[in-house]
Design an enzyme around this catalytic site. Sequence first.
Site, PDB file in Angstrom:
ATOM      1  N   ASN A 188       0.235   5.611   3.697  1.00 15.31           N
ATOM      2  CA  ASN A 188       0.855   4.637   2.766  1.00 15.31           C
ATOM      3  C   ASN A 188       1.629   3.556   3.727  1.00 15.31           C
ATOM      4  O   ASN A 188       2.363   4.099   4.926  1.00 15.31           O
ATOM      5  CB  ASN A 188       1.872   5.120   1.823  1.00 15.31           C
ATOM      6  CG  ASN A 188       1.244   6.404   1.281  1.00 15.31           C
ATOM      7  OD1 ASN A 188       0.464   6.179   0.210  1.00 15.31           O
ATOM      8  ND2 ASN A 188       1.748   7.698   1.381  1.00 15.31           N
ATOM      9  N   THR A 189       1.703   2.584   3.593  1.00 17.36           N
ATOM     10  CA  THR A 189       2.610   1.332   4.094  1.00 17.36           C
ATOM     11  C   THR A 189       2.590   0.108   3.329  1.00 17.36           C
ATOM     12  O   THR A 189       1.813  -0.146   2.866  1.00 17.36           O
ATOM     13  CB  THR A 189       1.885   1.187   5.571  1.00 17.36           C
ATOM     14  OG1 THR A 189       1.895   2.003   6.453  1.00 17.36           O
ATOM     15  CG2 THR A 189       2.288  -0.235   6.164  1.00 17.36           C
ATOM     16  N   THR A 190       3.879  -0.237   3.570  1.00 20.98           N
ATOM     17  CA  THR A 190       4.248  -1.801   3.024  1.00 20.98           C
ATOM     18  C   THR A 190       4.341  -2.648   4.113  1.00 20.98           C
ATOM     19  O   THR A 190       5.441  -2.528   4.986  1.00 20.98           O
ATOM     20  CB  THR A 190       5.202  -1.996   2.116  1.00 20.98           C
ATOM     21  OG1 THR A 190       4.838  -1.223   0.740  1.00 20.98           O
ATOM     22  CG2 THR A 190       5.417  -3.403   1.521  1.00 20.98           C
ATOM     23  N   ASN A 196       0.691  -1.071  -0.017  1.00 20.56           N
ATOM     24  CA  ASN A 196      -0.047   0.163  -0.084  1.00 20.56           C
ATOM     25  C   ASN A 196       1.079   1.058  -0.097  1.00 20.56           C
ATOM     26  O   ASN A 196       0.855   2.108   0.916  1.00 20.56           O
ATOM     27  CB  ASN A 196      -0.828  -0.148   1.188  1.00 20.56           C
ATOM     28  CG  ASN A 196      -1.911   1.096   1.186  1.00 20.56           C
ATOM     29  OD1 ASN A 196      -2.556   1.103   0.458  1.00 20.56           O
ATOM     30  ND2 ASN A 196      -1.800   1.868   2.234  1.00 20.56           N
TER      31      ASN A 196
END
Length: 330
Positions: free
Chosen positions: A250-252, A202
């Site tokens: 946002n984030t992974t 994301n």
Amino acid sequence: MSEHHPAPPRTTAPVGNDHRQRPAVLGAAGDGWVDFDLPGVAIGTAEYPDGPTGVTVLSIPGGARTAVDKRGGAVGVSGGFPYHHALCFAGGSSFGLAAASGVYDELLRRTGYATDFGSLPVVSGAVVYDFTPRDNAIYPDAGLGADGLRAVRADRVAVGRVGAGVGATVGKVDNARAEWGGQGAAFARVGPARLLVLTVVNAMGVIVDRNGGIVRGNLDPATGRRRHPAEDYAELVAAATPDLAPTGGNTTLTAVVTNVRMTDTELAQFATQVHSSMHRAIQPFHTIADGDTLFALTTDEVTVPAPSLRLGTVAAELAWDAVLSSVDAA
């Protein structure tokens, strides 16, 4: 066909969990499957289609030592322990941290409500912000977390728009140019070693393939061209544009699981090496607007020489495969 998805404007009061109408979906297929064979490890997904939003639960009943590598300026994690029986990745931003409590609830039920110290499970939660492309406030709660654990399977994991990645987007230099992200996975056996990478992408950045091409994100709807964010930011800097605030949300989230025995120091360096490698697949990565977090877990079952360096190098390539599978670009 492009999967460009502009964020719709909020024109009404958002609907929350109290007004959900459709039941949870357990074990959805997503856009495909990745097979894996890592004894003692299982993965399940559950979603609220009304969001859409969801959870992905990584279950290791026998437990696994863990190193956690947190990066970026917006990390959303509860726990982050050095040992785990389960991880719960979820949408819903900080509200989605409630899903991990549902994993605890289900684990307690499975032990017959045992509360002696040796029976206590260890679970961490980590979340992505997936409200941008939708006009509601539905989030993964404790019930959905428990559903995710009930849906685990030990043979394959769904990839694409599924689980915690069902509402993920990427390439958000401007939300109007974002496209769908998703959940990805990759698995490999190398001699006695087994490696599984699970990721929910994301990211603010775009997804880049091994040829350097941008395969998802930052799509110009007028031209149909995907731009590298460096082009946009170079133009903004050159023009001295005053508003350079990054697009938030946002984030992974990534888990790398292996059966190879490592010391705590080796495991921590393994986590750092694999997480650092992912900048090749996601550009930019670890920005102030991202909450990137990687969990490296080992079940300590086999021994191989120099595990951190050698396995870290192999796992780095798997992580790239996993990112590409999240957008069906492998």
